[in-house]
Design an enzyme around this catalytic site. Structure first.
Site: not given
Ligand code: F0G
Length: 468
Positions: A72, A125, A258
């Site tokens: 964690y 966008d 990307k």
């Protein structure tokens, strides 16, 4: 004339794809309300919807996944991730998150007040929507060279620095909490910004005491274009160029889907300790503990390796070469394209190709539907459907300058033969262009309508697909 780029890798794993019949294609797109985002991926033959999270990982990345530490807190992959980002992006504090838009949301929730202005060379966008969602005004300031179709200026992704200074003067620097530079400038063609332009923005921001951030989704491709086209950088490594670019900014938000060469991931990286503390509070609230931020340990590892691989110059020569080659094929097929081509996609000017369809009836959407009907190819409209409509804050009707269709190429995934097939389909559409008609929206949400809206084809539209 571009040469066919040769892949600097060989293929070790394959994934089958198949072309649905013409009858199936016509039915599927109709069922999807003529919205290509709503078509099942398994019904797509060649998927050029996005280069985001869709690329093929390398053997090193897959091997790295097996080293995932799913503790964690403070797992080992986090330290690799943090060190890699500090080194490439030259920032002191790193905050992981599960994708780019979360980085935007966390940043804008922290620094934006309603009525603030956010200048950008051109907002993507989600960046625009996240700005507007916090009551901000998203201002696009692309450089004047962008509109000059006769110019072969290589850095048409630049921000208009005169317009930036004028905006700051007009609204006052206190209402501009950040200037954002999108590298590469996705929405105008994936076109790069120059180091000179980055330096100028740094100076303007310094004059007015304004923060300067990168939206760095495609920073590697941008750095490669600087090496290729900006004098003084030809002998530098792409990595050192990327480091220099980033050193001028106060912070970076990045979608690692990307140029992280990963299927999921993102981060924020900043120098200001107070800001890092505030961002971290929200990060814990919405994403997770700051050493994993919504990601698996194995994802952190894949990104750490991907961020280094993306700076490999053989890879970048092939990557940008493949886009240039694809652009040449589409031009030969009769498509007007945004030129020069950028780093991740070819953009067809559907407004020019389909003058019979007004922007209000989405020429880019018409072409998008046609790519699927004819070839099972998925592309995306970047025009009035994506960026038009009513601004929910100001009520102003927004209208983008161009009606584009983007053919984004996933990294290391499709062969040149597959792209040649797409160019053939484009050629068929060009031949039948007079038959294409517009679309009307039948249902739309308030934000990011293009993802989920449904449409219908305008009455009297034959646009019949010739039989196979
Ligand atoms: N910024 C830029 C410049 C982008 O291109 C994207 C995503 C984002 C931010 C948001 O990142 O998807 O990880 O939340 N662009 C993808 C595209 C979706 O298709 O161009 P995300």
């Amino acid at each position: 004339m571009s040469k066919k780029p040769i892949e600097p890798f060989r293929i070790k794993v394959t994934e089958p794809i198949s072309l649905p019949s013409e009858e199936e294609r016509l039915a599927k797109i109709e069922e999807a309300g003529y919205n290509i985002f709503r078509v099942k991926a398994e019904d797509i033959f060649i998927d050029l919807l996005t280069d985001s999270g869709t690329g093929a990982m390398s053997q090193h990345q897959w091997a790295g996944m097996m080293l995932g530490d799913e503790s964690y807190a403070c797992g080992r992959n986090w330290y690799h991730f943090e060190a890699t980002i500090k080194n490439i992006f030259q920032k002191r504090f790193v905050l992981p998150c599960h994708q780019g838009r979360v980085a935007e949301n966390i940043l804008f929730s922290t620094i934006l007040k309603p009525g603030d202005f956010v200048p950008n060379n051109t907002h993507f966008d989600t960046t625009r929507a996240n700005t507007m969602h916090k009551g901000g005004v998203a201002v696009d300031l692309p450089c004047p060279e962008l509109d000059d179709e006769t110019s072969d200026f290589p850095f048409k992704g630049n921000i208009d620095t005169e317009a930036l200074s004028a905006l700051i003067k007009k609204v006052g620097p206190e209402r501009v909490p950040v200037v954002v530079m999108t590298v590469t400038n996705n929405s105008v063609g994936g076109l790069p910004v120059s180091m000179a332009n980055i330096k100028e923005v740094r100076q303007i921001c310094d004059q007015h005491n304004i923060r300067f951030f990168f939206d760095a989704a495609r920073f590697g491709e941008n750095a490669y274009f600087i090496k290729k086209h900006e004098s003084g950088f030809e002998d530098r490594t792409v990595k050192s160029i990327a480091q220099e670019m980033c050193a001028y900014a106060d912070g970076v938000m990045m979608s690692a889907k990307k140029d992280g060469l990963a299927n999921m991931g993102g981060f924020l990286a900043v120098n200001d300790e107070d800001l890092a503390g505030q961002l971290k509070e929200l990060l814990i609230l919405i994403e997770g503990f700051p050493t994993y931020g919504g990601l698996n340990g194995r994802d952190l590892e894949a990104i750490s390796i991907g961020l280094q691989e993306v700076l490999n110059e053989d890879y970048l020569a092939y990557r940008t070469g493949q886009i240039e080659y694809f652009g040449m094929l589409l031009q030969q097929a009769g498509c007007p394209i945004v030129s020069p081509t950028g780093g991740h996609a070819v953009f067809i000017d559907a407004g020019k190709l389909l003058p019979q369809i007004e922007p209000a009836h989405f020429p880019g959407q018409s072409m998008t539907v046609e790519f699927y009907r004819r070839g099972g190819v998925r592309v995306v409209e970047i025009g009035s459907l994506m960026f038009g409509g009513e601004d929910p804050n100001t009520g102003e009707i927004l209208s983008p300058k161009k009606e584009l269709v983007r053919l984004a190429v996933p990294r290391r995934m499709y062969t040149n033969t597959q792209l040649e097939y797409v160019a053939e389909i484009a050629g068929e559409i060009v031949k039948d262009r007079e038959k294409l008609r517009g679309y009307k929206i039948t249902q739309e949400p308030q934000f990011l309508r293009h993802f989920t809206c449904t449409m219908k084809e305008m009455v009297g539209n034959p646009a019949k697909v010739p039989s196979d």
